[in-house]
Design an enzyme around this catalytic site. Sequence first.
Site, PDB file in Angstrom:
ATOM      1  N   LYS A 162       0.838  -1.198   0.000  1.00 46.50           N
ATOM      2  CA  LYS A 162       0.000   0.000   0.000  1.00 46.50           C
ATOM      3  C   LYS A 162       0.873   1.247   0.000  1.00 46.50           C
ATOM      4  CE  LYS A 162      -4.206  -1.840   0.344  1.00 46.50           C
ATOM      5  NZ  LYS A 162      -5.250  -1.598  -0.661  1.00 46.50           N
ATOM      6  N   ASP A 191      -0.494  -0.737  -4.540  1.00 50.02           N
ATOM      7  CA  ASP A 191      -1.854  -0.195  -4.565  1.00 50.02           C
ATOM      8  C   ASP A 191      -1.819   1.207  -3.978  1.00 50.02           C
ATOM      9  OD1 ASP A 191      -4.511   0.364  -4.598  1.00 50.02           O
ATOM     10  OD2 ASP A 191      -5.151  -1.389  -3.442  1.00 50.02           O
ATOM     11  N   GLU A 219      -2.011  -0.604  -8.817  1.00 49.19           N
ATOM     12  CA  GLU A 219      -3.461  -0.536  -8.718  1.00 49.19           C
ATOM     13  C   GLU A 219      -3.916   0.897  -8.417  1.00 49.19           C
ATOM     14  OE1 GLU A 219      -6.455  -2.826  -5.889  1.00 49.19           O
ATOM     15  OE2 GLU A 219      -4.674  -4.004  -6.295  1.00 49.19           O
ATOM     16  N   ASP A 244      -9.197  -0.246  -9.944  1.00 49.69           N
ATOM     17  CA  ASP A 244      -9.943  -0.826  -8.827  1.00 49.69           C
ATOM     18  C   ASP A 244     -11.156   0.069  -8.535  1.00 49.69           C
ATOM     19  OD1 ASP A 244     -10.934  -1.997  -6.567  1.00 49.69           O
ATOM     20  OD2 ASP A 244      -9.171  -1.721  -5.323  1.00 49.69           O
ATOM     21  N   LYS A 268     -14.315  -6.632  -7.242  1.00 47.18           N
ATOM     22  CA  LYS A 268     -14.696  -6.956  -5.863  1.00 47.18           C
ATOM     23  C   LYS A 268     -16.213  -7.088  -5.807  1.00 47.18           C
ATOM     24  CE  LYS A 268     -10.809  -4.490  -3.843  1.00 47.18           C
ATOM     25  NZ  LYS A 268     -10.345  -3.160  -3.406  1.00 47.18           N
TER      26      LYS A 268
HETATM   27 MG   LIG Z   1      -7.170  -1.640  -4.423  1.00 47.84          MG
END
Ligand SMILES: [Mg+2]
Length: 367
Positions: A162, A191, A219, A244, A268
Amino acid sequence: MKIAKIETHRMAVPLIKPFKTALRTVKTAETLVVKITCDNGIVGWGEAPPTVVITGDSMSSIESAVKEVLAPFLFKQDFSNYEEMFQGISASCIGNSSAKAAVDMALYDCLSQSCQLPLYQFLGGHKKELETDFTVSVNGPEEMGEDAVSYVQQGFDVLKVKVGKDHVQTDIDRVREIRARVGDDIKIRLDANQGWTAKEAVAIIRKMEDLDLQIELVEQPVKAWDIVGLKQVTDQVDTLIMADESVFSPKQALEVVKNRSADLINIKLMKAGGIYQAQMINQLAEISGMECMVGSMIETKIGITAAAHFAASKKNITRFDFDAPLMMAKEVVEGGIMYAGRKIFLPQGPGLGITNVDIKGGVSLGS
Ligand SMILES: [Mg+2]
């Protein structure tokens, strides 16, 4: 087969270590558990965690959408016409993708049980085991380096790192630190969770390419709404870019694949509104030559088991981000997927394979 009862329960499970991204910090996984009981006794499970900064859905809004909008519609439906059922969920209200996902996965659990098939086989049955990455929360470079090493020691060979929380130079330091500590054999995906502008993203990613940090993909570098910026980044770097937060619905996926605004899509269930819509996104991507990853919010093993069944069922889904249950300090779900290090095995019994949810085992949240 018809629905006899739809129950909801607010639950919270503490995490081992706070989960930190550019958008939020989570210390406790809160979720709304949905239990659907059919008139023949079949029970299906679903869940939806509130992620207000991503989906806009709160615990109360998810609960009221299930109880006041989706349940009254579903009680009139019959599983023998499940096309009508899932089309109706989608059309029942604007947004509320989390509530729709919770109900959708419970219905797929019931449907596949009634067909005596594990859900992944009901949906296509492409593979029966997967490998997940593990997420390194955004912290200082030193702490992230230490975390990365500990996850590699636990057997994970793909790290999802992240970034995008503060200064761009710190992001480069974070990734350099991790790459130096874990060596070249570990796959690193980043991400940014919408944390950069398009220009910042191009500069950072090019710098990482120059430093030969071997980033598999990045991402969501830019804001969810900035589809033009997403395409600029995709066009101007060699590293693969994955959408995303820019892709919730099949319509948004269509725009991204049509304009080549990204190289990959992260699906997702909480964004798509469940498996029915997620399948459309995957098919759009597949016919456009674009592979998908399936990821999740901070969900318990209910949501991740549903996502894993979907992901395992399709050839075009090639990356898996299913580490959330491993972050929880307590196990509240019996059955479902089984973990062995980075490996995930799909249950071979009918439906999701979830045998019970220890609702009292989680912290029960008041309404
Ligand atoms: Mg993501």
